[in-house]
Design a protein around this motif. Structure first.
Motif, PDB file in Angstrom:
ATOM      1  N   LEU A 147       0.715  -1.160  -0.116  1.00 51.70           N
ATOM      2  CA  LEU A 147      -0.048   0.040  -0.028  1.00 51.70           C
ATOM      3  C   LEU A 147       0.889   1.314  -0.056  1.00 51.70           C
ATOM      4  N   HIS A 148       2.068   1.244   0.603  1.00 57.23           N
ATOM      5  CA  HIS A 148       2.802   2.372   0.643  1.00 57.23           C
ATOM      6  C   HIS A 148       4.121   2.161   0.300  1.00 57.23           C
ATOM      7  N   LEU A 165      -0.768 -12.203  -1.810  1.00 59.59           N
ATOM      8  CA  LEU A 165      -0.016 -12.302  -3.017  1.00 59.59           C
ATOM      9  C   LEU A 165      -0.554 -11.271  -3.976  1.00 59.59           C
ATOM     10  N   LEU A 166       0.679 -11.074  -4.636  1.00 62.81           N
ATOM     11  CA  LEU A 166       0.129  -9.466  -5.756  1.00 62.81           C
ATOM     12  C   LEU A 166      -0.577 -10.456  -6.839  1.00 62.81           C
ATOM     13  N   ILE A 176      -4.706  -8.777  -4.328  1.00 64.89           N
ATOM     14  CA  ILE A 176      -4.887  -7.134  -4.084  1.00 64.89           C
ATOM     15  C   ILE A 176      -5.751  -6.670  -5.144  1.00 64.89           C
ATOM     16  N   GLY A 177      -6.929  -7.605  -5.325  1.00 66.57           N
ATOM     17  CA  GLY A 177      -7.726  -7.350  -6.368  1.00 66.57           C
ATOM     18  C   GLY A 177      -8.769  -6.108  -6.030  1.00 66.57           C
ATOM     19  N   ASP A 178      -8.868  -5.800  -4.803  1.00 62.44           N
ATOM     20  CA  ASP A 178     -10.007  -4.794  -4.356  1.00 62.44           C
ATOM     21  C   ASP A 178      -9.470  -3.862  -3.372  1.00 62.44           C
ATOM     22  N   ILE A 185      -6.520   2.774  -2.855  1.00 62.49           N
ATOM     23  CA  ILE A 185      -5.209   2.549  -3.154  1.00 62.49           C
ATOM     24  C   ILE A 185      -4.946   1.341  -4.257  1.00 62.49           C
ATOM     25  N   THR A 186      -4.634   1.869  -5.603  1.00 65.33           N
ATOM     26  CA  THR A 186      -4.297   0.697  -6.304  1.00 65.33           C
ATOM     27  C   THR A 186      -2.619   0.550  -6.126  1.00 65.33           C
ATOM     28  N   VAL A 187      -2.440  -0.946  -5.931  1.00 65.87           N
ATOM     29  CA  VAL A 187      -0.942  -1.471  -5.764  1.00 65.87           C
ATOM     30  C   VAL A 187      -0.027  -1.085  -6.889  1.00 65.87           C
ATOM     31  N   ASP A 188       0.893  -0.239  -6.709  1.00 62.69           N
ATOM     32  CA  ASP A 188       1.799   0.015  -7.852  1.00 62.69           C
ATOM     33  C   ASP A 188       2.768  -1.220  -7.880  1.00 62.69           C
ATOM     34  N   LEU A 189       2.719  -2.179  -8.675  1.00 65.00           N
ATOM     35  CA  LEU A 189       3.626  -2.920  -8.555  1.00 65.00           C
ATOM     36  C   LEU A 189       5.259  -2.811  -8.916  1.00 65.00           C
ATOM     37  N   ALA A 190       5.400  -1.741  -9.826  1.00 65.40           N
ATOM     38  CA  ALA A 190       6.651  -1.257 -10.200  1.00 65.40           C
ATOM     39  C   ALA A 190       7.064  -0.603  -8.860  1.00 65.40           C
TER      40      ALA A 190
END
Length: 282
Positions: A147-148, A165-166, A176-178, A185-190
């Motif tokens: 998240l951060h 899991l991602l 992390i679908g919801d 917050i949308t998870v920023d994978l990068a």
């Protein structure tokens, strides 16, 4: 709130607010609190970096802080140990903080508010911090990373009982679908991939019986850690693994590789040691 630098050098408040501090309530959630260790070498211009260490289910915050004091003194670094107590709105709830939100409390935001208070009181550098957590704290630590990620320089995840899991096909806390709906917050994978991660387990820490009692039959802590390692690596995170022979589910026994991981980071990342670095600017 008194800033330590506002107190005269001989004021007793300086002694109270350096070394092993008392517990302070969290700024907007007084049911939570934190204590710190501030090296006696602290000066107003030191702008010390911060390590956050998150407790497990037993909430043994004092021992957790104590074990990190030599590391803090060696690196002129502040240790912050939050306390997320048992029984918030449910006298038997020992898990609340582990999945980040419970009983209307966003424990990730509570930690961010604590860090802002640490910044003000000690003129600390909290824009990015080191984070570690054992057991339930390991659950919190990797979920906070998702998240951060922009607030973290590195994370050590120690023996979590369950993991996220991602995976966008699974809802929180399995995946992390919801997160946008749940946390905004949308998870920023990068961004997650840019944060180095250490995964730690004791060689004798199976945990299968504990997990079965909590509704996760058939899984062990090493298997959960393997699932997390694969998920992180698949999305580009640099993952280091450490298994401590002869140690069970024990925070102190598995602390040495965590300290070694952070020692290596502090030796190898000049920007973390440089108060002028934009990477850690307040």
């Amino acid at each position: 709130m008194i800033r330590v630098e506002d107190l005269p050098a001989g004021h007793p408040g300086r002694r109270l607010l350096t070394g092993r501090t008392p517990f302070f309530v969290a700024p907007t959630e007084p049911r939570c609190s934190y204590c710190a260790y501030v090296p006696r070498s602290w000066t107003p211009d030191a702008r010390m970096p911060v390590l956050v260490a998150v407790h497990g289910t037993g909430r043994n915050v004092g021992a957790l802080r104590e074990g990190l004091i030599p590391f803090a003194d060696r690196h002129d670094l502040i240790v912050v140990t939050p306390l997320f107590p048992v029984g918030i709105d449910d006298p038997d709830d020992v898990h609340n903080y582990k999945t980040i939100d419970a009983h209307g409390i966003r424990f990730d935001l509570v930690l961010l508010e604590i860090l802002e208070q640490v910044r003000v009181r000690w003129n600390a550098r909290v824009d990015t911090v080191l984070l570690c957590g054992h057991s339930g704290g390991g659950q919190f630590a990797h979920r906070f990373l998702y998240l951060h990620p922009d607030r973290l320089a590195a994370v050590a995840v120690n023996a979590p009982g369950t993991v996220t899991l991602l995976d966008h096909s699974l809802t929180w806390p399995a995946g992390i679908g919801d997160t946008q709906r749940r946390f905004g917050i949308t998870v920023d994978l990068a961004a997650v991939a840019r944060v180095p991660v250490l995964l730690v387990i004791g060689g004798d820490d199976d945990g299968r019986a504990d997990l079965a009692a909590m509704g996760e039959p058939g899984r062990s802590r090493p298997e959960e850690l393997d699932r997390l390692a694969v998920s992180l690596a698949r999305h580009g995170t640099t993952v280091r693994r450490a298994e401590v022979p002869g140690v069970g589910h024990d925070a102190a026994g598995t602390q040495p590789p965590i300290i070694g991981f952070f020692d290596d980071l502090l030796a190898g990342y000049a920007e973390f040691a440089d108060p002028a670095s934009p990477h850690l600017a307040p």
